[in-house]
Every structure is written in structure tokens, then in C-alpha cells.
Design an enzyme around this catalytic site. Structure first.
Site, PDB file in Angstrom:
ATOM      1  N   ASN A  76       0.849  -1.192   0.000  1.00  0.00           N
ATOM      2  CA  ASN A  76       0.000   0.000   0.000  1.00  0.00           C
ATOM      3  C   ASN A  76       0.884   1.241   0.000  1.00  0.00           C
ATOM      4  OD1 ASN A  76       0.420   0.937   2.865  1.00  0.00           O
ATOM      5  ND2 ASN A  76      -0.315  -1.161   3.230  1.00  0.00           N
ATOM      6  N   ASP A 134      -4.556  -6.386   5.061  1.00  0.00           N
ATOM      7  CA  ASP A 134      -5.578  -7.273   5.627  1.00  0.00           C
ATOM      8  C   ASP A 134      -5.511  -8.669   5.019  1.00  0.00           C
ATOM      9  OD1 ASP A 134      -6.854  -5.536   7.461  1.00  0.00           O
ATOM     10  OD2 ASP A 134      -7.680  -4.433   5.763  1.00  0.00           O
ATOM     11  N   LYS A 143      10.420 -16.600  -9.180  1.00  0.00           N
ATOM     12  CA  LYS A 143       9.753 -15.490  -9.872  1.00  0.00           C
ATOM     13  C   LYS A 143       8.760 -16.040 -10.915  1.00  0.00           C
ATOM     14  CE  LYS A 143      10.574 -11.546 -12.789  1.00  0.00           C
ATOM     15  NZ  LYS A 143      11.460 -10.980 -13.772  1.00  0.00           N
ATOM     16  N   PHE A 158      -5.329   3.681  14.275  1.00  0.00           N
ATOM     17  CA  PHE A 158      -5.688   4.617  13.224  1.00  0.00           C
ATOM     18  C   PHE A 158      -6.867   4.023  12.463  1.00  0.00           C
ATOM     19  CE2 PHE A 158      -2.486   8.033  12.466  1.00  0.00           C
ATOM     20  CZ  PHE A 158      -1.734   7.825  13.604  1.00  0.00           C
ATOM     21  N   LYS A 216     -14.271   0.967  15.233  1.00  0.00           N
ATOM     22  CA  LYS A 216     -12.964   0.348  15.558  1.00  0.00           C
ATOM     23  C   LYS A 216     -12.614   0.585  17.023  1.00  0.00           C
ATOM     24  CE  LYS A 216     -11.316   0.296  10.904  1.00  0.00           C
ATOM     25  NZ  LYS A 216     -10.777   0.945   9.767  1.00  0.00           N
ATOM     26  N   LYS A 231     -12.135  -2.964  18.869  1.00  0.00           N
ATOM     27  CA  LYS A 231     -10.756  -3.364  19.198  1.00  0.00           C
ATOM     28  C   LYS A 231     -10.338  -2.936  20.607  1.00  0.00           C
ATOM     29  CE  LYS A 231      -9.416  -3.142  14.296  1.00  0.00           C
ATOM     30  NZ  LYS A 231      -8.334  -3.055  13.321  1.00  0.00           N
TER      31      LYS A 231
END
Ligand code: PMT
Length: 420
Positions: free
Chosen positions: A228, A297, A307, A341, A355, A359
């Protein structure tokens, strides 16, 4: 006389400065404006408030006040030239910068504001400021037109976004005869700002902090991965600010191009599973965990050993869920403070609240990562702190300034719990 550098502030637990036996050092930078004479009063006030004060002057400042004045007031030598011999060897601007618990520039001219904003370092004062890790307080003073100019406003905004504290000038009669905004703020206000920064400089002493940063990489084959856009800047800024404020910091970092934050122990990982192991290993010793990392995730079910060749056609990627590291910590938090976050592109606050609850977190930093030019891989972001009590929305700020505000908030929470 110059004292050798004592490194009490640099994340070394139990040092003399942190337990309050040695006065904190304020480096006062004086630039060339008529307000320079008021810097004498500021120096006296800071000394009376128990700080050890060292003064650094620009050439222009010495046309208004002499180094002798400050040497007499502080009992310390005054630094003004990059080229004079340091009393104890070493490099003087660096040792001054390292000694500073807080640096204040008062008065600060438009010219020096511009230099500080752009990282120019061509004299003793600006070189010291650039080398310093300490919080920076700036008290501008100048002609009203210069203060109003867009370029000055932009420079001040850039400094503020990087975490500098600006003690705004006040309106009144100026030395040039004009009436308007630009007169140096009252020295008591400047001393208060310095004192607030000095308190902040120690407010996490003894706290053990675990921070995560960057985006994990999930291998497809030995050369390709799913990743990301996280740069790690947010987590690094938090780790560095926590260390600056006296915390003992472990940073678990996914791959980034950033230099290690000053004063933090860095554990490098690549994948979500490696991050989970490193976080688990540090969790028992931590009082506070801040999960700023963008953890993937999902990961490819079985990364190829060699490869993948394109001749074989597009591979079908089977993905499996990664563990939710933060949710696992939430299940066994046992008095620790947990900060997560929430990176969302819609329903940002609702997701952050969900969240927080799911959590078992104490605070969630919500950010809309769909907004262009901020968030992922940018230097700025706009975040909202979400707690059980409510939401506090911050303006667009640099990531250093966000780190600072987050740790202010965390220090308050720890104090309320009696952990500080
Ligand atoms: O690194 P920068 O370029 O500075 O960018 C900063 C940032 C956008 C990455 C940062 O501000 C941010 O939002 N980080 C969290 C990104 C994220 O993974 O958000 P999330 O909503 O998917 O996850 C919620 C929380 O759970 C996060 O604290 C995350 O670290 C944690 N998590 C998520 C998934 C997972 N498998 N394990 C986790 O612990």
C-alpha cells in the site's frame, strides 16, 4: 564557560534532567530588530524561572544589543560566529543545539523566519536551529506590512505545520512610527510558551511506547508483493516526538526510505505476520501502543518460490486473511493505552467509532485517505481524534505537528489515569 553536552533529554531514562535535578537549558536566539532589547528581559525572566539560558545572536542583533549584556545576564558565553574556537572542542553550533531543551528566537525578523522556514543555515543562529532536535518557539517582530505579506504568512504557516510554536506579535506603535501588528509579544507570554514546551519536553519520561509505521508487503513471489502507499512518515514522526519527550520508544517499521528516528530502537519487518511477531514481542514491556502502520488485511495464500514468468499467463492469486494485530492486542490490553488509526475513504468517523469499540481502543486517529494530497505518502494530513468522550477535529497539519498533538492528548490521558 561552555559546559560539555549532557544528553538527558535524548530518551535516556532515569537521567538527571528527566528526574528534575538539573535545570533545563533554553537557547535564546536574538535577531536584529529593535525588540532585541526586550530579549534581555526575556533572558532574565527565563533565568528567574529556573532555566539555564544560553544566547546566540545574529550579526544584526549585535548592532542593537551587545553580547556583553547577555553574558552578564546569563553568566554564559554568547555564541555569534560559526568560526570562533569552541571552549571544549567539538562543533559549537552542534553542541549548543544538543544542549537545548527548548530553543526560542525572540525577536525573530522576517528574514530569519524565511531562513528557518526554508532550512537555510548561514550563521550561528540558523545553523543551531537547523541542528536542534528541541521544540522551537518563535516570537516574530517586524514592520506591520512585512508581517502582513503573503510570503511571511506562508513561511510562518510552514513553520507552524512543522510543529514550531509561534507567539504572535501584538498590535501597537512600531519602531518605524507605523501603527499596526508586528510588535514583539510581551516577554511574559514568550516565557510562558517556552515553559509549556519545556514541560512537554519531559511529559513522557519513563513511558514505554511501541509504535508501528509504514505499509506491510505481502509476497506474491520473491520479487513481487501486495502493498500500500504508506510512507511511514506518520509513525516515524510519532516515534521521534515520543523519544524527544523522554519516552523509551520501540518502532516496528515496515519497509520505508526514512532515516531512523532519533532516540528510538527500530525493529524492521516486511510482512504483516512479521509485524505481528515483533509487536507481540514488545507488547509486554509497553505502557502505550500506537498502531500507525497500514497493515495488509490479506496476503497471497502461498507465495511462489521462484519469480513467476509472464509466459505462464496471469496467475490466479488466492488471498487469505492476515491477523488483525491491533484487535489481538485489544483482547489482552491489561491497563495499557491502545491507540489505533482508521484509514477510510467514506464514513470515516462512523468507522473510527466502530474500531474504537470493537478493538477496545482508547483513541482512534481517523483519517480520510481518499482526499488528494494528504494522508498516504504526503507530508500533511487532516485527522480527527476519536475517543469514548467524543471527537476532536484538527485542521490540516504537517505530520510532525499531528504527532505532537496526538502525544499531548495521550499525555493528558496518562495523567488522568495517574500513570504520569
Ligand atoms: O505512512 P504515511 O504515508 O504517513 O500514511 C499514514 C497512514 C495513512 C498510513 C496512517 O495515517 C494510517 O491511517 N494508518 C493506519 C492504516 C490502516 O491500516 O488503517 P485500517 O483502518 O485498515 O486499520 C485500523 C487499525 O488497525 C490501524 O491502527 C492498523 O494499524 C490496525 N490493523 C489493521 C489491519 C491489521 N491486519 N492489523 C492491524 O493491526
Amino acid at each position: 564557560m561552555f559546559f560539555p553536552y549532557t544528553s538527558g533529554r535524548k530518551g535516556m531514562l532515569g537521567s538527571e534532567k528527566e528526574v528534575g535535578r538539573v535545570a533545563q537549558t533554553v537557547v535564546v536566539g536574538v535577531t536584529g530588530g529593535i525588540g532585541a532589547y526586550k530579549a534581555c528581559e526575556l533572558v532574565r525572566l527565563l533565568s528567574r524561572r529556573g532555566f539555564r539560558v544560553k544566547v546566540v545572536m545574529t550579526d544584526a542583533a549585535m548592532r542593537f544589543v551587545t553580547p556583553l549584556t547577555f553574558r552578564t545576564l546569563t553568566g554564559e558565553p554568547v555564541a555569534s560566529s560559526l568560526w570562533e574556537e569552541p571552549a571544549y572542542g567539538g562543533v559549537r553550533h552542534v553542541s549548543l543545539a544538543q544542549e537545548a531543551d527548548v530553543m526560542v528566537v525572540a525577536p525573530c525578523t522576517a528574514n530569519v523566519i524565511a531562513k528557518l522556514a526554508h532550512g537555510r543555515a548561514d550563521d550561528m543562529l540558523t545553523t543551531t536551529a537547523l541542528a536542534a532536535q528541541a521544540p522551537l518557539v518563535i516570537a516574530p517582530a517586524m514592520n506591520a506590512e512585512m508581517w502582513r505579506k503573503q510570503v511571511t504568512r506562508d513561511n510562518v504557516a510552514a513553520l507552524r505545520a512543522r510543529g514550531a510554536v509561534i507567539v504572535e506579535p501584538e498590535a501597537g506603535e512600531l519602531a518605524c512610527g507605523d501603527v499596526g501588528e508586528g510588535r514583539l509579544a510581551p516577554v511574559e507570554d514568550i516565557a510562558d510558551a517556552v515553559e509549556a514546551e519545556a514541560c512537554r519536553a519531559r511529559d513522557l519520561a519513563g513511558v514505554r511506547v511501541l509504535v508501528t509505521a509504514g505499509g506491510t508487503r505481502e509476497a506474491i513471489d520473491p520479487v513481487r508483493f501486495i502493498g500500500n502507499r504508506s510512507s511511514g512518515k506518520t509513525g516515524y514522526a510519532i516515534a521521534e516526538e515520543a523519544a524527544r519527550r523522554g519516552a523509551s520508544v520501540t518502532l516496528v517499521a515496515a519497509p520505508t526510505c526514512l532515516a531512523d528516528p532519533y532516540g528510538a530502537e527500530v525493529v524492521r519487518v516486511t510482512s504483516a505476520l512479521e509485524m505481528r511477531d515483533a509487536v507481540r514481542a514488545g507488547f509486554d514491556r509497553a505502557d502505550l501502543v500506537v498502531m500507525a502502520a497500514a497493515v495488509a488485511d490479506f496476503r497471497p495464500e502461498g507465495p511462489a518460490e521462484h519469480k513467476l514468468k509472464k509466459d505462464a499467463g496471469a496467475p490466479a492469486l488466492a488471498l487469505v486473511r492476515n491477523p488483525d494485530i491491533l484487535a489481538e492486542l485489544g483482547e489482552r490490553k491489561d491497563g495499557r493505552l491502545l491507540v489505533g488509526f482508521a484509514a477510510e475513504t467514506r464514513d470515516v468517523l462512523e468507522s473510527a467509532r466502530a474500531k474504537l469499540e470493537a478493538k477496545h481502543l482508547d483513541l482512534v486517529v481517523a483519517n480520510d485517505v481518499g482526499a488528494p494530497g494528504r494522508g498516504f505518502d504526503a507530508d500533511i494530513n487532516r485527522v480527527t481524534f476519536v475517543t469514548a468522550e467524543g471527537a476532536e477535529e484538527l485542521p490540516v497539519l504537517g505530520k510532525d505537528a499531528i504527532a505532537r498533538k496526538l502525544l499531548d492528548r495521550i499525555a493528558e490521558m496518562l495523567a488522568r489515569r495517574g500513570q504520569r
